[in-house]
Scaffold this motif. Sequence first.
Motif, PDB file in Angstrom:
ATOM      1  N   ILE A  60      31.362 -94.707  26.064  1.00  0.00           N
ATOM      2  CA  ILE A  60      30.819 -94.983  27.542  1.00  0.00           C
ATOM      3  C   ILE A  60      32.564 -94.651  27.888  1.00  0.00           C
ATOM      4  O   ILE A  60      33.181 -95.562  27.396  1.00  0.00           O
ATOM      5  N   ALA A  61      32.865 -94.159  29.225  1.00  0.00           N
ATOM      6  CA  ALA A  61      33.621 -95.017  29.985  1.00  0.00           C
ATOM      7  C   ALA A  61      33.917 -93.817  31.126  1.00  0.00           C
ATOM      8  O   ALA A  61      32.788 -93.825  31.609  1.00  0.00           O
ATOM      9  N   PHE A  62      34.632 -94.673  31.776  1.00  0.00           N
ATOM     10  CA  PHE A  62      34.385 -94.095  33.684  1.00  0.00           C
ATOM     11  C   PHE A  62      35.169 -92.996  34.149  1.00  0.00           C
ATOM     12  O   PHE A  62      36.816 -93.694  33.771  1.00  0.00           O
ATOM     13  N   ARG A  63      35.372 -93.024  34.647  1.00  0.00           N
ATOM     14  CA  ARG A  63      36.345 -92.023  36.107  1.00  0.00           C
ATOM     15  C   ARG A  63      36.325 -92.609  37.222  1.00  0.00           C
ATOM     16  O   ARG A  63      34.900 -92.675  38.089  1.00  0.00           O
ATOM     17  N   VAL A  64      36.940 -92.594  37.663  1.00  0.00           N
ATOM     18  CA  VAL A  64      37.229 -92.430  39.677  1.00  0.00           C
ATOM     19  C   VAL A  64      36.948 -91.352  40.273  1.00  0.00           C
ATOM     20  O   VAL A  64      37.777 -90.216  39.723  1.00  0.00           O
ATOM     21  N   TYR A  65      36.839 -91.071  42.031  1.00  0.00           N
ATOM     22  CA  TYR A  65      36.989 -90.176  41.893  1.00  0.00           C
ATOM     23  C   TYR A  65      38.106 -90.821  43.374  1.00  0.00           C
ATOM     24  O   TYR A  65      37.676 -91.225  44.039  1.00  0.00           O
ATOM     25  N   GLU A  66      38.406 -90.019  43.958  1.00  0.00           N
ATOM     26  CA  GLU A  66      39.671 -89.943  44.663  1.00  0.00           C
ATOM     27  C   GLU A  66      40.022 -89.341  46.123  1.00  0.00           C
ATOM     28  O   GLU A  66      40.273 -88.116  45.556  1.00  0.00           O
ATOM     29  N   VAL A  75      45.862 -89.258  32.234  1.00  0.00           N
ATOM     30  CA  VAL A  75      46.429 -90.067  33.556  1.00  0.00           C
ATOM     31  C   VAL A  75      46.223 -91.318  33.689  1.00  0.00           C
ATOM     32  O   VAL A  75      47.019 -92.218  34.700  1.00  0.00           O
ATOM     33  N   TYR A  76      44.872 -91.740  33.027  1.00  0.00           N
ATOM     34  CA  TYR A  76      44.538 -93.365  32.804  1.00  0.00           C
ATOM     35  C   TYR A  76      44.943 -94.174  31.841  1.00  0.00           C
ATOM     36  O   TYR A  76      45.475 -93.073  30.510  1.00  0.00           O
ATOM     37  N   ASP A  77      46.174 -95.241  31.793  1.00  0.00           N
ATOM     38  CA  ASP A  77      46.544 -96.379  30.518  1.00  0.00           C
ATOM     39  C   ASP A  77      45.536 -96.880  30.750  1.00  0.00           C
ATOM     40  O   ASP A  77      44.504 -97.736  31.286  1.00  0.00           O
ATOM     41  N   ALA A  99      40.096 -91.027  31.215  1.00  0.00           N
ATOM     42  CA  ALA A  99      39.260 -92.400  31.496  1.00  0.00           C
ATOM     43  C   ALA A  99      39.316 -93.387  31.062  1.00  0.00           C
ATOM     44  O   ALA A  99      40.446 -93.739  30.544  1.00  0.00           O
ATOM     45  N   PHE A 100      38.933 -94.372  32.095  1.00  0.00           N
ATOM     46  CA  PHE A 100      38.619 -95.530  31.158  1.00  0.00           C
ATOM     47  C   PHE A 100      37.989 -96.147  30.630  1.00  0.00           C
ATOM     48  O   PHE A 100      36.737 -95.405  30.738  1.00  0.00           O
ATOM     49  N   ARG A 101      38.289 -95.916  29.064  1.00  0.00           N
ATOM     50  CA  ARG A 101      37.543 -96.068  27.792  1.00  0.00           C
ATOM     51  C   ARG A 101      36.836 -97.686  27.817  1.00  0.00           C
ATOM     52  O   ARG A 101      37.099 -99.079  28.136  1.00  0.00           O
ATOM     53  N   PHE A 102      36.219 -96.934  27.287  1.00  0.00           N
ATOM     54  CA  PHE A 102      34.820 -98.577  27.414  1.00  0.00           C
ATOM     55  C   PHE A 102      33.825 -98.777  25.878  1.00  0.00           C
ATOM     56  O   PHE A 102      33.531 -97.474  25.779  1.00  0.00           O
ATOM     57  N   ALA A 103      34.238 -99.585  24.702  1.00  0.00           N
ATOM     58  CA  ALA A 103      32.779 -99.466  23.825  1.00  0.00           C
ATOM     59  C   ALA A 103      33.443 -98.013  23.486  1.00  0.00           C
ATOM     60  O   ALA A 103      31.635 -97.994  22.755  1.00  0.00           O
ATOM     61  N   ASP A 104      34.103 -97.734  22.373  1.00  0.00           N
ATOM     62  CA  ASP A 104      33.917 -96.513  21.952  1.00  0.00           C
ATOM     63  C   ASP A 104      33.803 -96.684  20.151  1.00  0.00           C
ATOM     64  O   ASP A 104      34.010 -97.901  19.480  1.00  0.00           O
ATOM     65  N   ALA A 169      30.163 -90.195  28.940  1.00  0.00           N
ATOM     66  CA  ALA A 169      29.943 -90.485  27.739  1.00  0.00           C
ATOM     67  C   ALA A 169      31.789 -89.628  27.123  1.00  0.00           C
ATOM     68  O   ALA A 169      31.826 -88.764  27.827  1.00  0.00           O
ATOM     69  N   PHE A 170      31.693 -90.708  26.310  1.00  0.00           N
ATOM     70  CA  PHE A 170      33.851 -90.458  26.478  1.00  0.00           C
ATOM     71  C   PHE A 170      33.966 -89.619  25.412  1.00  0.00           C
ATOM     72  O   PHE A 170      33.391 -89.324  24.445  1.00  0.00           O
TER      73      PHE A 170
END
Length: 188
Positions: A60-66, A75-77, A99-104, A169-170
């Motif tokens: 799972i991954a997360f992205r944001v809306y600016e 561009v995510y570190d 994206a912000f990665r999570f539990a890959d 999904a990442f």
Amino acid sequence: MPLGSARFGLISAVGGSLELIETVNVSSSTSTVEFTDLKDFDVHLITVNDGTVSANDTGIAFRVYESGTLESGSVYDTARQICGADGSFSENKSSSNAAFRFADNVRISSVPRGNINGYLYFYNLLDSAKYSLTTQHSTVWSNSDIYRSFWGSQVLPQASAVNKIQVMAFNSGTIESGNFSLYGVKDS
């Protein structure tokens, strides 16, 4: 007496308490989940309970809306530690994630996939003068046939006002199931 009472010397103020903003339950394949109302909090928390994805070797991954625009660039570190039930430890560092990665690294299709569980704290999302940061902890049964835990921090290294969060999904596939809850953390 309640645990937060003066008897135990603890502060009984509501600072740091959570306010549920929204919960989304996914029970069939969906490409994304979006949280579109972040309310007015400096700190947000997303919990993931029993999340699953369709593709092999992903998570799972997360992205944001600016300001209404989805940030989908690389561009995510990331700086995370990965701890395996077999005693293995490794690092995951990158300055070019999409994206912000999570539990890959969810298990391959020849065996049942494990559920993804964990949480992310988001900081400074609504502040256009600051970077958006996360801290996280997640767990999953991995493609290396061991239970793994991920913890660390991630940053979107550009000052911007974030007004939405996307769960996905990442790399590939879809979200198949899970319970995703967004909270705001009260200052006081």
